[in-house]
Design a protein around this motif. Structure first.
Motif, PDB file in Angstrom:
ATOM      1  N   ALA A   1       0.835  -0.948  -0.110  1.00  0.00           N
ATOM      2  CA  ALA A   1       0.105   0.111   0.046  1.00  0.00           C
ATOM      3  C   ALA A   1       0.630   1.307   0.064  1.00  0.00           C
ATOM      4  CB  ALA A   1      -1.199  -0.020   1.078  1.00  0.00           C
ATOM      5  N   ASP A   2       2.041   1.109   0.483  1.00  0.00           N
ATOM      6  CA  ASP A   2       2.944   2.277   0.640  1.00  0.00           C
ATOM      7  C   ASP A   2       3.520   2.677  -0.759  1.00  0.00           C
ATOM      8  OD1 ASP A   2       2.519   2.572   3.291  1.00  0.00           O
ATOM      9  OD2 ASP A   2       4.493   1.328   3.827  1.00  0.00           O
ATOM     10  N   ILE A   3       3.315   1.542  -1.736  1.00  0.00           N
ATOM     11  CA  ILE A   3       4.014   2.022  -3.064  1.00  0.00           C
ATOM     12  C   ILE A   3       2.704   2.554  -3.927  1.00  0.00           C
ATOM     13  CG2 ILE A   3       5.116   0.937  -4.930  1.00  0.00           C
ATOM     14  CD1 ILE A   3       5.909  -1.355  -3.105  1.00  0.00           C
ATOM     15  N   ALA A   4       1.484   2.855  -3.127  1.00  0.00           N
ATOM     16  CA  ALA A   4       0.514   3.300  -3.963  1.00  0.00           C
ATOM     17  C   ALA A   4      -0.421   2.461  -4.679  1.00  0.00           C
ATOM     18  CB  ALA A   4       0.709   4.534  -4.836  1.00  0.00           C
ATOM     19  N   VAL A   5      -0.510   1.294  -4.241  1.00  0.00           N
ATOM     20  CA  VAL A   5      -1.855   0.104  -4.859  1.00  0.00           C
ATOM     21  C   VAL A   5      -2.780   0.640  -4.783  1.00  0.00           C
ATOM     22  CG1 VAL A   5      -0.102  -1.597  -5.081  1.00  0.00           C
ATOM     23  CG2 VAL A   5      -1.623  -1.419  -3.133  1.00  0.00           C
TER      24      VAL A   5
ATOM     25  N   CYS B   1      -6.782  -4.310 -11.872  1.00  0.00           N
ATOM     26  CA  CYS B   1      -5.776  -5.350 -12.035  1.00  0.00           C
ATOM     27  C   CYS B   1      -4.901  -5.561 -11.152  1.00  0.00           C
ATOM     28  CB  CYS B   1      -4.723  -4.909 -13.345  1.00  0.00           C
ATOM     29  SG  CYS B   1      -5.689  -4.935 -14.854  1.00  0.00           S
ATOM     30  N   GLU B   2      -4.648  -7.161 -10.894  1.00  0.00           N
ATOM     31  CA  GLU B   2      -3.982  -7.533  -9.695  1.00  0.00           C
ATOM     32  C   GLU B   2      -2.894  -8.324 -10.236  1.00  0.00           C
ATOM     33  OE1 GLU B   2      -5.237 -10.950  -6.446  1.00  0.00           O
ATOM     34  OE2 GLU B   2      -6.666  -9.149  -6.852  1.00  0.00           O
ATOM     35  N   PHE B   3      -1.554  -8.111  -9.415  1.00  0.00           N
ATOM     36  CA  PHE B   3      -0.360  -8.824  -9.485  1.00  0.00           C
ATOM     37  C   PHE B   3      -0.184  -9.970  -8.580  1.00  0.00           C
ATOM     38  CE2 PHE B   3       1.410  -4.494 -11.055  1.00  0.00           C
ATOM     39  CZ  PHE B   3       1.304  -4.981 -12.431  1.00  0.00           C
ATOM     40  N   SER B   4      -0.245 -11.085  -9.015  1.00  0.00           N
ATOM     41  CA  SER B   4      -0.054 -12.287  -8.024  1.00  0.00           C
ATOM     42  C   SER B   4       1.377 -13.056  -8.306  1.00  0.00           C
ATOM     43  CB  SER B   4      -1.205 -13.208  -8.311  1.00  0.00           C
ATOM     44  OG  SER B   4      -1.221 -14.387  -7.241  1.00  0.00           O
ATOM     45  N   SER B   5       1.257 -13.855  -9.299  1.00  0.00           N
ATOM     46  CA  SER B   5       2.541 -14.522  -9.598  1.00  0.00           C
ATOM     47  C   SER B   5       3.545 -13.681 -10.196  1.00  0.00           C
ATOM     48  CB  SER B   5       2.252 -15.646 -10.689  1.00  0.00           C
ATOM     49  OG  SER B   5       1.606 -15.231 -11.841  1.00  0.00           O
ATOM     50  N   GLY B   6       3.164 -12.405 -10.830  1.00  0.00           N
ATOM     51  CA  GLY B   6       4.143 -11.411 -11.437  1.00  0.00           C
ATOM     52  C   GLY B   6       5.083 -10.959 -10.455  1.00  0.00           C
TER      53      GLY B   6
ATOM     54  N   THR C   1       8.648  -6.168  -5.896  1.00  0.00           N
ATOM     55  CA  THR C   1       7.777  -5.054  -5.908  1.00  0.00           C
ATOM     56  C   THR C   1       8.208  -3.868  -6.839  1.00  0.00           C
ATOM     57  OG1 THR C   1       9.214  -4.257  -4.054  1.00  0.00           O
ATOM     58  CG2 THR C   1       7.321  -5.302  -3.398  1.00  0.00           C
ATOM     59  N   LYS C   2       9.440  -4.175  -7.542  1.00  0.00           N
ATOM     60  CA  LYS C   2       9.582  -3.316  -8.638  1.00  0.00           C
ATOM     61  C   LYS C   2       8.694  -3.172  -9.781  1.00  0.00           C
ATOM     62  CE  LYS C   2      12.661  -6.160 -11.523  1.00  0.00           C
ATOM     63  NZ  LYS C   2      14.181  -6.002 -12.195  1.00  0.00           N
TER      64      LYS C   2
ATOM     65  N   SER D   1       4.953  -0.439 -12.930  1.00  0.00           N
ATOM     66  CA  SER D   1       3.802  -0.212 -13.715  1.00  0.00           C
ATOM     67  C   SER D   1       2.950   1.006 -13.345  1.00  0.00           C
ATOM     68  CB  SER D   1       2.726  -1.450 -13.265  1.00  0.00           C
ATOM     69  OG  SER D   1       3.495  -2.657 -13.544  1.00  0.00           O
ATOM     70  N   LEU D   2       3.041   1.703 -12.274  1.00  0.00           N
ATOM     71  CA  LEU D   2       2.694   2.918 -11.890  1.00  0.00           C
ATOM     72  C   LEU D   2       3.247   3.850 -12.840  1.00  0.00           C
ATOM     73  CD1 LEU D   2       2.462   2.610  -7.965  1.00  0.00           C
ATOM     74  CD2 LEU D   2       0.276   2.673  -9.668  1.00  0.00           C
ATOM     75  N   THR D   3       4.708   3.918 -12.811  1.00  0.00           N
ATOM     76  CA  THR D   3       5.379   5.045 -13.893  1.00  0.00           C
ATOM     77  C   THR D   3       4.990   4.758 -15.369  1.00  0.00           C
ATOM     78  OG1 THR D   3       7.183   4.850 -12.185  1.00  0.00           O
ATOM     79  CG2 THR D   3       7.773   5.632 -14.390  1.00  0.00           C
ATOM     80  N   PHE D   4       4.889   3.600 -15.803  1.00  0.00           N
ATOM     81  CA  PHE D   4       4.591   3.173 -16.924  1.00  0.00           C
ATOM     82  C   PHE D   4       3.073   3.749 -17.313  1.00  0.00           C
ATOM     83  CE2 PHE D   4       2.159   0.613 -20.141  1.00  0.00           C
ATOM     84  CZ  PHE D   4       3.089   0.984 -21.154  1.00  0.00           C
ATOM     85  N   LEU D   5       2.002   3.516 -16.416  1.00  0.00           N
ATOM     86  CA  LEU D   5       0.788   3.830 -16.749  1.00  0.00           C
ATOM     87  C   LEU D   5       0.719   5.430 -16.859  1.00  0.00           C
ATOM     88  CD1 LEU D   5      -1.805   2.090 -14.228  1.00  0.00           C
ATOM     89  CD2 LEU D   5      -1.890   2.080 -16.821  1.00  0.00           C
TER      90      LEU D   5
END
Length: 437
Positions: A43-47, A310-315, A321-322, A327-331
């Motif tokens: 959550a600290d990473i802004a999910v 969209c949810e990251f699981s096995s990713g 966490t990178k 993904s946030l930066t890309f978006l």
């Protein structure tokens, strides 16, 4: 600055990205405090949301079933490199029990920002509607924002008792994907939960329900009052036999070859099937994209097929966490580049292009293949009798494509290991369209 916030089942989230708990892969599966801290870091990473481990009705973890599992990596050779993980375990060993699960929900809801949703991942007692309703009501009372009914977990269904139960028509206490593949049993359960709780309810469907049957299943789930459908969970599979050891399994430390679950990048196109099909044929129910998302671009692809979150699981197993940060930066950069002010502008954008094949405009005569001699190694793969139009000719110096016969099907481009073939729009026949060095 791009606005990454999104509204999902009536709740505004600060971003469309969420994370699945990996408590099931953690020896401290009964330690809700450790897993709670783990999710808070995401959550600290802004999910925009966190997803609990699947919570079963049993109150405490059995002492005679310590956590145990086995993993196996599967990789294919270049140029068609695919990779994934197989995981084998017993449901009783990895499920989050009720008491630690409720404690996790309470702490997360108290400490996370309001725009980070807590989605409770619930596995109920078989096909018992009232038992499911009681179970999900406890999650609501603990502070969950959203209920996800997990009727798709492959692990319980991989056990012998579940197979026998399916054969005799009786669901086990932890039915897994057997419940999610049986409309007659599932729909009363969904209705009971929807009628009992006052927060949005969704259903996590199993990839074992294929096309077009999944359309009817989704329509019934929508009629039952569910607000969203999550696709997909891990498919059930079987590991490859060791051809040099008499066919026994390749699992580390196991001589047997158990029925198991598939994780990783190869699951993504099952997800895309579900998203595209449900967006096109069952409008009006929201969708979550889960399964095989391991690159930032995959998030946009899933959202264009109709996923609102969209949810990251096995990713996270692949990149840690990178992957969230990237993904946030890309978006944000992607939206600035494309001129999108909000993620709402591209959610479902690709759905209008989903059509039955008989309705396509093939335009065979307008496209043909070209070869870039600077990249081509003359390996001969595309010229080795694979061209259905027989338009590819090879000599010691170059490949030549006769555009009088090329129909632009793209097979030569798809199999080229050097990315030396392109499909271009070309209205006038030209013989010998490879590019000179």
């Amino acid at each position: 600055m791009a606005d990454l916030s999104v509204t999902f089942v009536g709740k505004k989230l600060r971003s469309p990205l969420g994370v699945a708990s990996h408590a099931v892969l953690n020896p401290g599966v009964g330690d809700s405090k450790a897993e709670t801290e783990h999710l808070k870091k995401y959550a600290d990473i802004a999910v925009g949301y966190v997803h609990t481990p699947f919570i079963c009705p049993e109150e405490e973890h059995p002492k005679d079933k310590p956590p145990a599992w086995k993993f196996m990596s599967i990789r294919s050779r270049e140029p068609f490199a695919m990779e994934g993980l197989l995981v084998a375990t017993e449901a009783a060993r990895i499920m989050c029990r009720l008491n630690p699960g409720l404690s996790m929900i309470e702490t997360l809801r108290e400490e996370l920002p309001e725009d980070v949703a807590v989605i409770a991942n619930m596995i109920g007692p078989g096909a018992d509607p009232e038992g499911w309703a009681d179970h999900c009501e406890e999650a609501e009372d603990a502070g969950a924002d959203i209920i996800e009914m997990n009727v798709s977990c492959p692990i319980p269904a991989s056990e012998a008792r579940s197979v026998m139960a399916y054969q005799c028509g009786e669901m086990t206490e932890s039915a897994g994907c057997l419940l999610g593949d049986s409309p007659a049993l599932l729909i009363p359960v969904v209705k009971a939960v929807v009628d009992r709780v006052n927060i949005p309810v969704g259903v996590k469907l199993t990839p074992e329900t294929g096309f077009p049957r999944i359309i009817g299943m989704a329509e019934e789930i929508k009629k039952a009052g569910a607000k969203f459908i999550t696709g997909i969970n891990a498919p059930i599979t079987c590991g490859p036999p060791d051809i040099y050891k008499g066919g026994q399994g390749k699992w580390p430390g196991l001589s047997a070859n158990p029925i198991c679950a598939s994780l990783g990048p190869w699951d993504r196109f099952l997800l895309y099937r579900n998203l595209g099909v449900l967006s096109a044929f069952v409008p009006g129910i929201e969708l979550t994209g889960v399964g095989g998302l391991v690159e930032p671009e995959h998030v946009v692809e899933a959202m264009m097929l109709g996923a609102r979150i969209c949810e990251f699981s096995s990713g996270l197993l692949w990149k840690g966490t990178k992957l969230i940060e990237e993904s946030l930066t890309f978006l944000s950069n992607y939206m600035d580049q494309m001129g999108y002010k909000s993620v709402e502008e591209f959610i479902g954008l690709g759905v209008k292009y989903i059509q039955p094949v008989e309705e396509l405009d093939w335009r065979n005569e307008d496209f043909l293949a070209t070869v870039d001699d600077r990249l081509c190694t003359r390996c001969g793969r595309c010229a080795n009798s694979i061209c259905s139009a027989r338009s590819i000719m090879q000599n010691p110096l170059r490949l030549v494509i006769d555009s009088r016969y090329c129909i632009g099907c793209g097979l030569c481009q798809a199999i080229c290991p050097e990315n030396a073939v392109s499909i271009v729009e070309q209205k006038h026949p030209v013989i010998g369209v490879s590019l000179e060095k």
